[in-house]
Design an enzyme around this catalytic site. Structure first.
Site, PDB file in Angstrom:
ATOM      1  N   GLY A  49       0.799  -1.216   0.000  1.00  0.00           N
ATOM      2  CA  GLY A  49       0.000   0.000   0.000  1.00  0.00           C
ATOM      3  C   GLY A  49       0.832   1.265   0.000  1.00  0.00           C
ATOM      4  O   GLY A  49       0.289   2.367   0.047  1.00  0.00           O
ATOM      5  N   CYS A  50       2.141   1.117  -0.036  1.00  0.00           N
ATOM      6  CA  CYS A  50       3.029   2.273  -0.078  1.00  0.00           C
ATOM      7  C   CYS A  50       3.576   2.422  -1.496  1.00  0.00           C
ATOM      8  O   CYS A  50       3.884   1.438  -2.145  1.00  0.00           O
ATOM      9  CB  CYS A  50       4.194   2.097   0.898  1.00  0.00           C
ATOM     10  SG  CYS A  50       3.683   1.971   2.621  1.00  0.00           S
ATOM     11  N   ALA A  51       3.697   3.661  -1.938  1.00  0.00           N
ATOM     12  CA  ALA A  51       4.225   3.910  -3.278  1.00  0.00           C
ATOM     13  C   ALA A  51       5.703   3.549  -3.355  1.00  0.00           C
ATOM     14  O   ALA A  51       6.197   3.118  -4.382  1.00  0.00           O
ATOM     15  CB  ALA A  51       4.029   5.376  -3.653  1.00  0.00           C
TER      16      ALA A  51
END
Length: 138
Positions: A49-51
């Site tokens: 969920g993190c870029a």
């Protein structure tokens, strides 16, 4: 009431007038962290969920929660440092009760992070809460 380390960050933010200085401050907090051992950068510690690439390695010793982390993005590494100040050294049962959104709002981060960074920050908080809640229930 937040941890003293987090209160120090809040106080420091109050002295920094513009957001470029605040971003630099967050980045410096991340640079001051010890790097996470490469052996701990595994799928089990990676935060989805993190870029950017993010790994969180929790430790629970004597009922006290702490974690180390790493990111390939400087600002995210700084956000990890801010979260460490918020959560590290809390009794594991108190970690899920921390109003992270409320505490981070005191820094004004919500208004100054991109949507992707905000989503990543929420994903890190969710992971921290899940790990602590599972440990408290064990």
């Amino acid at each position: 009431m937040a941890q003293p380390a987090f209160e120090n960050i809040v106080e420091d933010f109050e002295f920094l007038e513009d957001w470029e200085d605040r971003y630099r401050y967050v980045i410096e907090q991340g640079k001051a962290m010890e790097p996470l051992d490469d052996a701990l950068k595994v799928p089990a510690t990676k935060v989805d969920g993190c870029a950017s690439q993010v790994w969180l390695h929790p430790r629970i010793e004597g009922g006290v929660f702490a974690f180390d982390g790493e990111s390939d993005a400087m600002i995210v590494r700084g956000l990890i440092a801010v979260l460490r100040a918020l959560y590290n050294d809390l009794p594991v049962g108190e970690v899920p009760q921390v109003d992270a959104a409320g505490e981070l709002a005191r820094l004004g981060l919500n208004d100054h992070l991109s949507a992707q960074r905000s989503n990543g920050l929420r994903a890190m908080i969710t992971r921290i809460r899940e790990v602590a809640a599972a440990a408290a229930a064990a």
